[in-house]
Design a protein around this motif. Structure first.
Motif, short mmCIF file in Angstrom:
data_model
loop_
_atom_site.label_atom_id
_atom_site.label_comp_id
_atom_site.label_asym_id
_atom_site.label_seq_id
_atom_site.Cartn_x
_atom_site.Cartn_y
_atom_site.Cartn_z
N UNK A 100 0.83 -1.21 0.00
CA UNK A 100 0.00 0.00 0.00
C UNK A 100 0.86 1.25 0.00
N UNK A 101 1.94 1.25 0.79
CA UNK A 101 2.84 2.40 0.85
C UNK A 101 3.53 2.62 -0.49
N UNK A 102 3.98 1.52 -1.12
CA UNK A 102 4.61 1.63 -2.45
C UNK A 102 3.62 2.19 -3.45
N UNK A 103 2.38 1.68 -3.40
CA UNK A 103 1.35 2.16 -4.32
C UNK A 103 1.06 3.65 -4.10
N UNK A 104 0.97 4.05 -2.83
CA UNK A 104 0.70 5.46 -2.51
C UNK A 104 1.81 6.35 -3.07
N UNK A 105 3.05 5.91 -2.94
CA UNK A 105 4.18 6.69 -3.46
C UNK A 105 4.08 6.83 -4.98
N UNK A 106 3.72 5.73 -5.64
CA UNK A 106 3.55 5.77 -7.10
C UNK A 106 2.42 6.73 -7.48
N UNK A 107 1.32 6.68 -6.73
CA UNK A 107 0.19 7.57 -7.01
C UNK A 107 0.55 9.03 -6.79
N UNK A 108 1.42 9.30 -5.82
CA UNK A 108 1.89 10.66 -5.61
C UNK A 108 2.68 11.15 -6.82
#
Length: 232
Positions: A62-70
């Protein structure tokens, strides 16, 4: 380095599109708040390795995905990032429901916040569409479990009261953030309406003054012409 990090977590501003800038601000706040899932998963791992071992990889993804979405949002693709975020929460909720054999878990409280976030990020119909998707997801999970199409192989992931308490606290925290953003959005909209109304009032007053001045000048000009005609 600090400035670079601060700039990365600062939502972009689109001067030509005020609504897009507002959505970007909401999206960034939700994404940044999602980072709390990783330290929460680590804490759960310390308290109960069985549960933490299951949820820690999910939190890390989830954290990796959030970073990508940022990164995606920084490039201006706000709607794409918003849709991906809602879809990710839906997938995460599905995994949690399946792991709990369809039973309600404290983290399920977040579904209300995600539905509100759908409206904030995707427009008026966003909340309705998100709610429908959550309903379909829940029916599908119950169908799979009832027909034994999904079997939980590791019963040790059942949470303890302490973990339920931590999860509930985090869920309420996330809900407070999303509903706070909703309140701010409503307040900002009302403020803009009031400001527009005040500007319109000022413009009307200026127009009235201009009309009165013009009428006075016309009247004065007419009087001058009449006096000139009488003298001649």
């Amino acid at each position: 380095m600090i400035n670079a990090i601060r700039n990365f977590f600062t939502p972009p501003v689109f001067e030509e599109d005020e609504d897009k800038s507002r959505t970007a601000g909401v999206l960034f706040r939700i994404l940044i708040a999602t980072y709390i899932l990783l330290p929460t998963a680590i804490l759960v791992l310390i308290i109960n390795p069985g549960v933490g071992g299951f949820y820690s990889p999910i939190a890390l993804m989830a954290v990796v995905l959030v970073t990508v979405l940022l990164f995606i949002a920084k490039r201006g693709y706000i709607r794409a990032a918003s849709m991906s975020l809602i879809a990710s929460f839906l997938i995460l909720s599905t995994i949690v429901d399946i792991s709990a054999n369809g039973e309600v878990r404290p983290i399920s409280i977040l579904s209300g916040a995600v539905i509100v976030a759908g409206g904030l990020l995707l427009g008026p119909r966003g909340s309705l569409i998100t709610a429908i998707l959550y309903g379909i997801k829940h029916i599908l999970v119950l169908f799979l479990i009832h027909n034994k199409l999904v079997v939980i192989a590791n019963p040790s992931i059942a949470p303890t009261p302490a973990i339920d308490g931590i999860t509930t606290f985090i869920a309420y925290f996330m809900i407070a953030i999303v509903f706070g953003l909703a309140s701010n959005s409503i307040y900002s909209a009302l403020t803009q309406v009031r400001q527009s109304e005040a500007k319109l009032t000022v413009s009307n007053q200026q127009l009235q003054e201009l009309t009165q001045n013009l009428e006075q000048r016309i009247q004065q000009r007419t009087t001058d012409l009449e006096e000139a005609s009488a003298l001649s």
